[in-house]
Write a protein that holds these residues in place. Sequence first.
Motif, PDB file in Angstrom:
ATOM      1  N   LEU A  36      -0.720  -0.537  -7.595  1.00 26.85           N
ATOM      2  CA  LEU A  36      -0.266   0.278  -8.527  1.00 26.85           C
ATOM      3  C   LEU A  36       0.482   1.409  -8.317  1.00 26.85           C
ATOM      4  O   LEU A  36       1.445   1.994  -9.097  1.00 26.85           O
ATOM      5  CB  LEU A  36      -1.727   1.160  -9.104  1.00 26.85           C
ATOM      6  CG  LEU A  36      -1.699   1.915 -10.287  1.00 26.85           C
ATOM      7  CD1 LEU A  36      -1.365   1.059 -11.464  1.00 26.85           C
ATOM      8  CD2 LEU A  36      -3.070   2.621 -10.399  1.00 26.85           C
ATOM      9  N   PHE A  37       0.435   1.841  -6.744  1.00 20.19           N
ATOM     10  CA  PHE A  37       1.361   2.676  -6.233  1.00 20.19           C
ATOM     11  C   PHE A  37       2.842   2.390  -6.257  1.00 20.19           C
ATOM     12  O   PHE A  37       3.862   2.991  -6.624  1.00 20.19           O
ATOM     13  CB  PHE A  37       0.871   3.344  -5.124  1.00 20.19           C
ATOM     14  CG  PHE A  37       2.068   3.797  -3.936  1.00 20.19           C
ATOM     15  CD1 PHE A  37       2.451   4.976  -4.256  1.00 20.19           C
ATOM     16  CD2 PHE A  37       2.409   2.898  -3.111  1.00 20.19           C
ATOM     17  CE1 PHE A  37       3.661   5.424  -3.290  1.00 20.19           C
ATOM     18  CE2 PHE A  37       3.332   3.361  -2.224  1.00 20.19           C
ATOM     19  CZ  PHE A  37       4.103   4.787  -2.369  1.00 20.19           C
TER      20      PHE A  37
ATOM     21  N   ALA B 113      -3.454   5.696  -5.707  1.00 24.01           N
ATOM     22  CA  ALA B 113      -2.086   5.634  -6.326  1.00 24.01           C
ATOM     23  C   ALA B 113      -1.420   6.921  -6.261  1.00 24.01           C
ATOM     24  O   ALA B 113      -0.428   7.184  -5.515  1.00 24.01           O
ATOM     25  CB  ALA B 113      -1.775   4.969  -7.403  1.00 24.01           C
TER      26      ALA B 113
ATOM     27  N   GLY C  16      -5.013  -0.283  -5.917  1.00 24.37           N
ATOM     28  CA  GLY C  16      -4.254   0.880  -5.821  1.00 24.37           C
ATOM     29  C   GLY C  16      -2.798   0.830  -5.168  1.00 24.37           C
ATOM     30  O   GLY C  16      -1.920   1.514  -5.714  1.00 24.37           O
TER      31      GLY C  16
ATOM     32  N   GLU D 132       5.718   3.914  -8.471  1.00 24.93           N
ATOM     33  CA  GLU D 132       7.003   4.325  -7.541  1.00 24.93           C
ATOM     34  C   GLU D 132       8.269   3.957  -8.383  1.00 24.93           C
ATOM     35  O   GLU D 132       9.195   4.722  -8.297  1.00 24.93           O
ATOM     36  CB  GLU D 132       6.844   3.984  -6.351  1.00 24.93           C
ATOM     37  CG  GLU D 132       5.838   4.958  -5.424  1.00 24.93           C
ATOM     38  CD  GLU D 132       6.994   6.272  -4.930  1.00 24.93           C
ATOM     39  OE1 GLU D 132       7.712   6.321  -4.035  1.00 24.93           O
ATOM     40  OE2 GLU D 132       6.516   7.314  -5.788  1.00 24.93           O
TER      41      GLU D 132
END
Length: 741
Positions: free
Chosen positions: A377-378, A196, A374, A382
């Motif tokens: 999660l990213f 992430a 991930g 964001e």
Amino acid sequence: MPDTSTTEQQRRGGRAILASGMIGLVAGIDNLGNGLAIAALLFSGPLASGLGMGVGAVLLSAAILALLVGLRSTQPDTVALVQETSVAVLAATIAAMAADMPDAPADVRVATALAILGTSTLVTGALFWLVGRLRLGTLVRFFPYPVVAGFLAGSGWLLVEGALAMLTRVHAPLATPRLLADPTILAKLVPAALLAVLLVAALRRSASPFILPGVLVGAALAFHALTALLGITPDQARAWEWLPAVPDGAVSLPLPTDIVAAADWSRVLSATPAILSVAVLGLVGLLLNSSGIELASGRDIDANAELRVTGGANLIAGLFAGPSGFVGLGMTLLAGRLGAADRWAGVATAAVIGLGLFFAGWLVANTPVFLTAGLILFLGVELLLEWAVAARKRLPRGDWLIVLAVLAAIAGIGFIEGLLLGLAVSLATFVYTYARLPVVRLSTTGRALRSRVDRSPAATHHLAEAGGAVEILQLQGFLFFGTAEQIVHRVRRRLSDTDAPPLRFLIVDFAHIKGMDSAAATGFARIRNLTAGAGVRLVLSGLPPKVAAMLAMAAPDLEGDPALTQAIDIDHALEACENSLLATAPLPAPALPSANGELIHHLEEAIGPHPRLTDAAAALDELRLRPEAVLIRAGETASDVYIVGRGRVKVQTTRPDGQRLRLRTMTGGAVVGEIALLLGQRRTADVVVDEPSVIYRLTAATLARLEREDAELAFVFHRLLATTLAEKLTRANLVIEQAHR
């Protein structure tokens, strides 16, 4: 020789097809990655057995949206995507549903989750289509921006929480932070967090569309290379939950009949608040993205047409239990920059996703858990960075605090509660801010603001002295309970002001009022009680019909109240108050030593004593006119000046629709027509006798003769004209000064 224009068109067409293929490849791969991540988010823990069907539903929905919106959108290069913000809301609802059904068969839980997902998309599609059909798309843009920003930030939080739930297999893992210290969980959490962070850093350094798919593919290859190097078999990786526990070929498309038969529809019904929230906020998201495309591309977009097209696509996707979606801002702008000016961008995107469906089983089975977690999660980080952190720079402090309040409520209480809190705070802030706006457009007295009635110098002087007994409030805007209190406060303060002259009249002008609610109408009943108790006459002027009706409903006893008067406009209200003040004024009675005594009295009031006033009166022609007689007609060449000896005349103009508008009224002692005569202009308005009048006329020929033969007498008349002009200029300056306060 070949036609150069045809050749150039062919080149442009070839470049457009190539650009469409490129954007289709990028958007298709992006959708495949997001689809796997979204499915893993929705179907984890107790719903893990439905992952293969979830992947099929998500990818099929993405393909349907890209194809149908791309073919029918008003913008040919539109690329539609499944939107993760709506999935974030439904993921929490679906996870809670699965946790509440621990004893239900797995296929029932999966079917119920798909039913919630599909019903949400059907409701979203129906709402899109209905709003577009009724052409109400622009109204949704009035949704409070801080609440939308808070929703997006809250969606980011839900995605972060969902990603952690994928890694921990526990719903709401942040409630038990000790789980995050478990070595088996850390083995998945650390690489997911690093991925992430890598994605955030890479995408902030470069806007290339190849960054995201490149990092994801690279991370997957690195995982498999490392496990092979360490001698870890796929079965061992699945046992350690590094890979999904889904065998190859397990991806399938959900059948509507199977979902309807197996789902627990009572659980679907209990998810109604979340379903409706997703639909409404999807509506806002679509319109925000459309506005962003308009601003970035400089093209006008028919929001209602886009709503209808996207609504139809979501209705079809919802039949197959897929998540909702709409035009993607980034991908559509990228398509425009690459030159994809036709509809192949959406078609190519759908083709890549459809092709990916054949390999989805293999992709699901071999995509590391940390990679899908991930990516989720990213996406959450964001959204948090964009709408909770970066929003501080583009939002006022108060709006930003609302964003944080909505985010905190979503994280600590629940999604619906967070939205309701945001709406409540936004409404309270709006009421507080609007209540502080000045509802009083002008506050003055009868000394500074006078009616358009020209009177004798003695009457004018008395009104200048006694005008403080008239208080004038000109209102503006919309009156509601917050702003009405401002007016009540002003009236109460004026009535208790012992330094000001005793108040006899209060004029409240509504000419600039757009509307009123019942609470404000009740406030005016309080004002009537205050003024009546103080012996002050309340005059309401310029009442719009709707406002008058609201007053009549809120306070029916105002009609026929002896302490209250209504006037058609503020000019008539001022005239009535001035007449009342003059009726009790100790004005000197005109001496009548001769037939022209009344005229001489007016001349002496205007320019002071002079030995030639009798001669001046004798030089004028006397006219006795009846009502409606036209003294001056618009468009005529100015040749005379008139002095009103007794009676009353009105200056009026005719509008294009034939309606007559009163400009001024003139009584005894007023001078009429001097400006046009001195400037040699044509008359600009009609002057009509209002009541039986005696009027004296000074002709241009008489004035010219006196200038040649009797300079002293000519000076008397010029002094009269100069004094009249000076008084009118003074009154005009007062009006301008009041207007700019």
